[in-house]
Design a protein around this motif. Sequence first.
Motif, PDB file in Angstrom:
ATOM      1  N   LEU A  87     -40.186   6.472 -18.174  1.00  0.00           N
ATOM      2  CA  LEU A  87     -39.568   6.063 -19.435  1.00  0.00           C
ATOM      3  C   LEU A  87     -40.575   6.105 -20.583  1.00  0.00           C
ATOM      4  O   LEU A  87     -41.742   5.728 -20.437  1.00  0.00           O
ATOM      5  CB  LEU A  87     -38.994   4.649 -19.303  1.00  0.00           C
ATOM      6  CG  LEU A  87     -37.813   4.504 -18.346  1.00  0.00           C
ATOM      7  CD1 LEU A  87     -37.354   3.055 -18.293  1.00  0.00           C
ATOM      8  CD2 LEU A  87     -36.659   5.401 -18.760  1.00  0.00           C
ATOM      9  N   TYR A  88     -40.045   6.523 -21.745  1.00  0.00           N
ATOM     10  CA  TYR A  88     -40.851   6.592 -22.961  1.00  0.00           C
ATOM     11  C   TYR A  88     -40.016   6.081 -24.128  1.00  0.00           C
ATOM     12  O   TYR A  88     -38.778   5.982 -24.059  1.00  0.00           O
ATOM     13  CB  TYR A  88     -41.316   8.028 -23.234  1.00  0.00           C
ATOM     14  CG  TYR A  88     -42.247   8.567 -22.178  1.00  0.00           C
ATOM     15  CD1 TYR A  88     -43.622   8.394 -22.286  1.00  0.00           C
ATOM     16  CD2 TYR A  88     -41.758   9.229 -21.045  1.00  0.00           C
ATOM     17  CE1 TYR A  88     -44.488   8.868 -21.308  1.00  0.00           C
ATOM     18  CE2 TYR A  88     -42.610   9.701 -20.063  1.00  0.00           C
ATOM     19  CZ  TYR A  88     -43.974   9.518 -20.203  1.00  0.00           C
ATOM     20  OH  TYR A  88     -44.826   9.979 -19.229  1.00  0.00           O
ATOM     21  N   TYR A 133     -34.459  -1.993 -20.047  1.00  0.00           N
ATOM     22  CA  TYR A 133     -35.211  -1.602 -21.245  1.00  0.00           C
ATOM     23  C   TYR A 133     -34.258  -0.882 -22.207  1.00  0.00           C
ATOM     24  O   TYR A 133     -33.538   0.034 -21.802  1.00  0.00           O
ATOM     25  CB  TYR A 133     -36.363  -0.675 -20.888  1.00  0.00           C
ATOM     26  CG  TYR A 133     -37.422  -1.324 -20.018  1.00  0.00           C
ATOM     27  CD1 TYR A 133     -38.500  -1.997 -20.584  1.00  0.00           C
ATOM     28  CD2 TYR A 133     -37.333  -1.249 -18.629  1.00  0.00           C
ATOM     29  CE1 TYR A 133     -39.476  -2.585 -19.790  1.00  0.00           C
ATOM     30  CE2 TYR A 133     -38.302  -1.831 -17.817  1.00  0.00           C
ATOM     31  CZ  TYR A 133     -39.367  -2.503 -18.413  1.00  0.00           C
ATOM     32  OH  TYR A 133     -40.330  -3.089 -17.625  1.00  0.00           O
ATOM     33  N   ALA A 134     -34.247  -1.318 -23.455  1.00  0.00           N
ATOM     34  CA  ALA A 134     -33.372  -0.715 -24.468  1.00  0.00           C
ATOM     35  C   ALA A 134     -34.157   0.288 -25.318  1.00  0.00           C
ATOM     36  O   ALA A 134     -35.388   0.257 -25.382  1.00  0.00           O
ATOM     37  CB  ALA A 134     -32.771  -1.805 -25.347  1.00  0.00           C
ATOM     38  N   GLY A 183     -33.050  12.575 -33.848  1.00  0.00           N
ATOM     39  CA  GLY A 183     -31.912  13.030 -33.057  1.00  0.00           C
ATOM     40  C   GLY A 183     -31.936  12.687 -31.589  1.00  0.00           C
ATOM     41  O   GLY A 183     -30.883  12.725 -30.931  1.00  0.00           O
ATOM     42  N   MET A 184     -33.094  12.348 -31.017  1.00  0.00           N
ATOM     43  CA  MET A 184     -33.170  12.063 -29.583  1.00  0.00           C
ATOM     44  C   MET A 184     -32.353  10.821 -29.239  1.00  0.00           C
ATOM     45  O   MET A 184     -32.609   9.726 -29.752  1.00  0.00           O
ATOM     46  CB  MET A 184     -34.638  11.853 -29.180  1.00  0.00           C
ATOM     47  CG  MET A 184     -34.821  11.500 -27.716  1.00  0.00           C
ATOM     48  SD  MET A 184     -34.306  12.852 -26.642  1.00  0.00           S
ATOM     49  CE  MET A 184     -33.975  11.974 -25.131  1.00  0.00           C
ATOM     50  N   PRO A 185     -31.340  10.944 -28.354  1.00  0.00           N
ATOM     51  CA  PRO A 185     -30.515   9.780 -27.987  1.00  0.00           C
ATOM     52  C   PRO A 185     -31.335   8.716 -27.254  1.00  0.00           C
ATOM     53  O   PRO A 185     -32.103   9.018 -26.339  1.00  0.00           O
ATOM     54  CB  PRO A 185     -29.445  10.382 -27.060  1.00  0.00           C
ATOM     55  CG  PRO A 185     -29.471  11.858 -27.330  1.00  0.00           C
ATOM     56  CD  PRO A 185     -30.877  12.186 -27.703  1.00  0.00           C
ATOM     57  N   LEU A 186     -31.185   7.473 -27.681  1.00  0.00           N
ATOM     58  CA  LEU A 186     -31.861   6.339 -27.054  1.00  0.00           C
ATOM     59  C   LEU A 186     -30.842   5.535 -26.254  1.00  0.00           C
ATOM     60  O   LEU A 186     -29.743   5.254 -26.735  1.00  0.00           O
ATOM     61  CB  LEU A 186     -32.528   5.458 -28.112  1.00  0.00           C
ATOM     62  CG  LEU A 186     -33.528   6.172 -29.037  1.00  0.00           C
ATOM     63  CD1 LEU A 186     -34.087   5.201 -30.080  1.00  0.00           C
ATOM     64  CD2 LEU A 186     -34.660   6.781 -28.232  1.00  0.00           C
ATOM     65  N   LYS A 187     -31.203   5.174 -25.026  1.00  0.00           N
ATOM     66  CA  LYS A 187     -30.270   4.481 -24.139  1.00  0.00           C
ATOM     67  C   LYS A 187     -30.952   3.269 -23.510  1.00  0.00           C
ATOM     68  O   LYS A 187     -32.142   3.017 -23.704  1.00  0.00           O
ATOM     69  CB  LYS A 187     -29.795   5.433 -23.030  1.00  0.00           C
ATOM     70  CG  LYS A 187     -29.134   6.707 -23.514  1.00  0.00           C
ATOM     71  CD  LYS A 187     -28.770   7.596 -22.338  1.00  0.00           C
ATOM     72  CE  LYS A 187     -28.153   8.908 -22.795  1.00  0.00           C
ATOM     73  NZ  LYS A 187     -27.842   9.809 -21.652  1.00  0.00           N
ATOM     74  N   ALA A 218     -35.762  13.762 -22.420  1.00  0.00           N
ATOM     75  CA  ALA A 218     -36.454  14.272 -23.611  1.00  0.00           C
ATOM     76  C   ALA A 218     -36.682  15.778 -23.512  1.00  0.00           C
ATOM     77  O   ALA A 218     -36.538  16.504 -24.503  1.00  0.00           O
ATOM     78  CB  ALA A 218     -37.774  13.534 -23.791  1.00  0.00           C
ATOM     79  N   ILE A 219     -37.026  16.254 -22.322  1.00  0.00           N
ATOM     80  CA  ILE A 219     -37.248  17.690 -22.133  1.00  0.00           C
ATOM     81  C   ILE A 219     -35.959  18.461 -22.365  1.00  0.00           C
ATOM     82  O   ILE A 219     -35.946  19.494 -23.057  1.00  0.00           O
ATOM     83  CB  ILE A 219     -37.810  17.960 -20.726  1.00  0.00           C
ATOM     84  CG1 ILE A 219     -39.204  17.343 -20.586  1.00  0.00           C
ATOM     85  CG2 ILE A 219     -37.865  19.461 -20.450  1.00  0.00           C
ATOM     86  CD1 ILE A 219     -39.725  17.337 -19.168  1.00  0.00           C
TER      87      ILE A 219
END
Length: 518
Positions: A103-104, A40-41, A27-31, A49-50
Amino acid sequence: MESRIITPGPYRATKLWNEVTKFFRAGMPLKKHRVHFKLYANCFTASEAIDWLHHLLKSNSNFGAEVTRQQTIQLLRKFLKNHVIEDLKGRWGSEDLDDNNALYRFPSTSPVKPVPNRHPLWKRSSLENVFKERENLFKLPHFSRRTPKKPDFKVEQENDVCETEEDFVNDGPKELSKKDIEEIWGNITLIHLQKILALPSLEEVLNPAQINPNHIMYNMTHTSKHGVVVLEEKTDDLPHWVLSAMKCLANWPRNNDMSQATYVGFERDVFRTVADYFLGLPEPLLTFEYYELFVNILGLLQPHLERVAIEALQLCCLLLPPANRRKLQLLMRMISRMSQNVDMPRLHDAMGTRSLMIQTFSRCVLCCAEEVDLDELLATRLVSFLLDHHQDVLQVPCYLQTAVLDHMQYLRRAHVKVADGVPAYYFCKQISKQEFEAQRLTTSQAAIEELLENIIKDRNLSVKDKKKKLRQFQKEYPEIYRSRFPTTESEAKLFEHKPTIKQPMLVLKKPKFHSIRY
């Protein structure tokens, strides 16, 4: 994303870790993010994330709304350490994560922790032997919270079923030894607990060797008028200075000890004194050995299962050593009063009193001997529930004592079959739920019929009172009343032998008749 309830069972903490990991990855949105003119994609910042994970945990019914942002940061650090996430250079294995724009990303594969087959604290072979021994020594009928006064049993010998009452003779009252009484307390408690948790067996969440029936008996019988355990050994009690500090905070600002001068920040120092004592205890109040059991009860902390969770916690808290139970009772009474006290000064600059109480004392109430990744979140959830329901959870369950006394009374009536001068003992076989319900219905109906006969044969009742009681009985149990009095004539016979009262003579003189002729 909708949360899934992790039901009670072995290694629930590990299952919850895997569940949160899957939710986070799915579910974590990736941008796309730009750093030093480089794009970075499929990544996210630590702050993003927090924010997302904090919202997930608060809305997840397995954890609750008491989860703080700092706890979320701690969980993300554990994600980084366990390679659930990594930085842009593929680095992981540390807990170097802060609330910033670093970034992670997710690695190509996510390590899902394997769920062990057996608890490391005990071996299955010895565990099965203990539970098998308990079942052989203590075969009980189907139990409910309202245990019948005279439970019905199906009595069998090893191979033959006894069908006639003449085969039995009463060998007189049987004296129960101390060991027998302890076995009864321990086994009935476990039977009720297993039924509440809806588990096929307790062997995966509770080591039977940990059960001390003396603790159960003491916690049930040695209490003050407020329900708090009273200790015989005062050396096991809270130190006097801790009790004084707790009383001061619980009754703030009505402090009875006026010999102690107060100053600005005095209440913070008193609170720190109490917190330091509890945080310095060698083990949590719920003990290390019962960690798995209490973590499983967390699966019952749902709105529709609130009553079930309270009953389960009632029984589990009876297993605690009396000194631990007393400390837990006094601690929950103190933090409950402090949380509801509008006159209590602010004890923390960035946190309310309730949140401060939960965050401060959660780890001294519940934690594992070996650190578990979700320990802090699980402890917070449990202490939050205890804070709201401690009066119900920590009271003595009367139905348990009734069940124990009823079974002790049954065992004292020794049933022995004599064959060739040698007594052959019988055991009680557990019956099915359907048989129990049928027997319960039959027993209840027989008791109601007996009540009707007692009303009929009671010579101390006047005719008026007897008729009144019979009308009430007929209204409540029309079928049973109809079977006893099928016709109105049979009912009338009940009162036909009663002397009737003559009607009073209202006219004493002979009436005079006047002529109507004109």
